[in-house]
Design an enzyme around this catalytic site. Structure first.
Site, short mmCIF file in Angstrom:
data_model
loop_
_atom_site.label_atom_id
_atom_site.label_comp_id
_atom_site.label_asym_id
_atom_site.label_seq_id
_atom_site.Cartn_x
_atom_site.Cartn_y
_atom_site.Cartn_z
CB CYS A 128 -0.88 0.06 1.25
SG CYS A 128 -2.10 -1.22 1.37
CG HIS A 146 -1.17 -5.54 -0.35
ND1 HIS A 146 -1.53 -4.26 0.00
CD2 HIS A 146 -1.00 -5.53 -1.69
CE1 HIS A 146 -1.56 -3.51 -1.09
NE2 HIS A 146 -1.26 -4.25 -2.12
#
Ligand code: ME8
Length: 512
Positions: A128, A146
Site C-alpha cells: 500500500c 495485501h
C-alpha cells in the site's frame, strides 16, 4: 463546457490486469460519452513510478529503477492502446514536469508552516506504501488489502499537518451548499470517510529518509517526497500546473477522480488537504468503485490471481471486452466475476441479441432489396419507441456512472427491435406484402443506427462498423453529436433509401 476525468496512476511494479482495465474503460466510456455531448474533455491516466515497492521489484529484476519504469509504463500505454482507450493525457511521475509541480507544492506548504520534522515509527505496508495503525490491520496483524505483515519502520520524516484540515474537510464533504463541496460517491463510502474523519485526523508523513527512489525534498536532500504525496499531485501536473496557466485554468478542478475504494481515503482526505494548503480549487466528484473478486477470491497483483486484458481481448475481441467488463459488476459495488459469467453475457447480449438483430435485418435486405436500403417511409412510432427506451434513462445512467444500467437500456432497445421483427415476420411479408416489408426493413435500419450511436462510447469500432453495414451517411461521431444535441432524425433517415448496405459477416461468433 469542460470535463476533466482521471483514473488513478497505476503502480508499475507489475503489468496491468482486469482491475486497472475496469477503471480505465469506465473512464474512457464516460469521456467518450461527454465528448459526444459536446464537452471539452480532458481524460487523464498514467503511471505511478516512485517508492519502495517499485525500487524493490526493479532490483529483483536486475534493472535500474528508471529503465524498469520505462519498460513497465510502456506496457500500460500499450494495453490502453489495445483497449482503444481515448486518453488525452498520459502522465508519468518520473517526468521532469512533474518534479517541478511537486517542488512547487512542497515549497508552498513548507512556506506556510504546514510541513514539519518529526520522528515516527509504525507498521508500514509496502504493497500500500503506507503506515497502518494497529486497529486498521486484520485480526492476524496483516494488511487487510495485501494479507502480508507490515514491517516495523522508524525514521525521522517531514510531516504534513493534515490534522489542521479536519473541520474544513468535514464541511466540504458534508455540506452540499458549500462552494467547494466535494461529492464523494457512493454514499456508503462517503459515510465511512466522514465517520473516520470525525474520529480525528492525524498528521501524515510527507517524506521518507530510507527510500532513494523518489523526488528529492528540495530543502533536505537526504529525504525523498513520500510516494503518495508525489502521486496525487500528478492530477494538476498533467493539466499544466505550474507553467501553463491557461490550460490549468481551463481544466482544473477535476470533475471526476475515479478509482476503487482502496485508495479513496488518499483522494478524499489527503489530496483535498494538500490542495487547500496550496490554495487551489478542490475536485468536484470523487467516485470509488468496488473490487472485483475472481471466482470468490480477491484479485490483485500481489496475490497472483489476475485476468489479463490481453487474454480477454483474445477471447472476446476489443469491443466486447470493453462492454463485458463494465457490465459485470454494478458500479460502486464489489462483485465476483468468472470466465463463465463473461462468456454467458457475451453470448446473451452480443451474439444473440445484438448480433442476431443485425444479421437477420441484413439477410432480408440482401434477399429482397439487393442489399440496398429500401425505398419506403419510416415507421415513426416504432422508431420513436426505440428512442424512448434509450432516451428515458440512458443519459442519466451515463452521467452517474451507472454504466451497467445504461447497458440494460441498450439491451432493452435491441430487444424491442427483435420483438418487432418477430411480430412483423419479414420472411412472411416477403411473400405477401413487399411494400410493408420495405417499410419494416427501412425502419429497422434506422433503429439500428440509433442503437449504434448509443453504443459508440462503449464499443467504438463496432459502432462504426454497424454504421457502415447499414449504409448510414456521414461520420458516426459527427452525426451522433448532432443527434444528441437536437434529437432529430434526419428526414430521409440515417441510412438513406437506395444506399448500399454491407454484408455484416459474423459480428459476434458464439463462444461455447
Ligand atoms: O493504488 N478491482 O495504484 P495501483 C477493481 N498508484 N479495481 C481494481 C482492482 C480490483 N481487483 N485492482 C486494481 C495505486 N484496481 C496508486 C494510485 S493515484 C494518485 C495513485 C484499480 O496500481 C482500481 O482503480 O495499486 C484501484 O484503485 C487501482 O487499480 C489501484 O492501482
Amino acid at each position: 463546457m469542460k470535463f476533466y476525468i482521471t483514473t488513478p496512476i497505476y503502480y508499475v511494479n507489475d503489468i496491468p490486469h482486469i482491475g486497472h482495465s475496469y477503471t480505465t474503460i469506465v473512464a474512457d466510456i464516460v469521456a467518450r460519452w461527454k465528448r459526444l455531448n459536446s464537452f471539452d474533455v480532458y481524460f487523464l491516466t498514467g503511471t505511478d513510478e516512485h517508492g519502495a515497492k517499485i525500487a524493490e521489484v526493479a532490483k529483483a529484476k536486475g534493472k535500474k529503477p528508471q529503465e524498469f519504469c520505462d519498460e513497465m509504463s510502456a506496457k500500460f500505454r500499450a494495453t490502453w492502446k489495445l483497449l482503444n482507450i481515448s486518453n488525452d493525457g498520459f502522465i508519468r511521475t518520473t517526468e521532469y514536469r512533474h518534479f517541478i509541480a511537486v517542488e512547487n507544492i512542497v515549497q508552498i506548504l513548507f512556506d506556510k508552516g504546514l510541513i514539519f520534522k518529526k520522528k515516527y515509527g509504525g507498521m508500514y505496508c509496502i504493497g500500500c506504501e503506507k503506515f497502518f495503525a494497529k486497529k486498521d490491520l486484520d485480526k492476524n496483524g496483516h494488511c487487510p488489502f495485501h494479507k502480508t505483515k507490515p514491517i516495523l519502520q522508524s525514521e525521522e520524516n517531514y510531516f504534513f499537518k493534515l490534522s489542521f484540515f479536519k473541520d474544513a474537510l468535514l464541511e466540504r464533504i458534508t455540506d452540499v451548499n458549500h462552494k467547494e463541496y466535494i461529492n464523494i460517491l457512493p454514499e456508503e463510502r462517503k459515510n465511512e470517510i466522514v465517520g473516520k474523519l470525525k474520529l480525528g485526523l492525524e498528521d501524515v508523513s510527507f517524506s521518507r529518509s530510507t527510500i532513494e527512489w523518489g523526488i528529492p525534498l528540495f530543502f533536505d536532500k537526504s529525504q525523498t517526497v513520500y510516494v503518495w504525496a508525489d502521486a496525487l499531485i500528478n492530477y494538476i501536473t498533467a493539466v499544466g500546473y505550474p507553467s501553463d496557466e491557461t490550460k490549468f485554468k481551463n481544466y482544473w478542478p477535476a470533475d471526476v477522480h475515479l478509482m476503487a475504494k482502496d485508495i479513496l481515503w488518499f483522494h478524499s482526505v489527503v489530496w483535498p488537504a494538500i490542495l487547500m494548503g496550496a490554495q487551489l480549487p478542490l475536485p468536484k466528484t470523487i467516485y470509488s468503485h468496488g473490487f472485483f473478486t475472481l471466482n470468490g477470491n480477491k484479485m490483485s497483483k500481489s496475490l497472483g490471481n489476475v485476468i489479463s486484458p490481453q487474454k480477454l481481448v483474445e477471447n472476446y475481441g476489443v469491443d466486447a471486452t470493453r462492454y463485458l467488463v463494465v457490465t459485470l459488476i454494478p458500479f460502486g459495488h464489489d462483485g465476483d466475476i468468472s470466465w463463465q459469467g463473461l462468456t454467458l453475457k457475451y453470448n446473451t447480449d452480443l451474439a444473440n441479441n445484438l448480433g442476431n438483430l443485425i444479421s437477420r435485418t441484413l439477410k432480408v435486405a440482401e434477399k429482397n432489396f439487393n442489399l440496398k436500403a429500401p425505398q419506403a417511409v419510416l415507421n415513426l412510432d416504432f422508431v420513436k419507441n426505440v428512442e424512448k427506451k434509450l432516451k428515458e434513462s440512458f443519459a442519466y445512467n451515463m452521467d452517474n456512472f451507472q454504466l451497467h444500467k445504461a447497458v440494460e437500456n441498450l439491451q432493452s432497445a435491441i430487444t424491442l427491435v427483435n420483438i418487432q421483427i418477430e411480430v412483423d415476420a419479414p420472411w412472411k411479408l416477403a411473400k405477401t406484402d413487399k411494400s410493408k416489408l420495405a417499410m419494416c426493413i427501412f425502419s429497422y435500419l434506422q433503429a439500428i443506427d440509433i442503437i449504434a450511436m448509443y453504443l459508440l462510447s462503449f464499443m467504438p469500432s463496432l459502432a462504426e462498423r454497424i454504421w457502415q453495414i447499414t449504409g448510414a451517411s456521414g461520420n458516426i461521431s459527427d452525426i451522433t453529436k448532432k443527434y444528441f444535441t437536437n434529437g432529430i432524425i434526419p428526414e430521409g433517415g440515417f441510412s438513406v433509401s437506395g444506399t448500399d448496405l454491407k454484408p455484416p459477416g459474423v459480428l459476434f461468433p458464439r463462444i461455447l
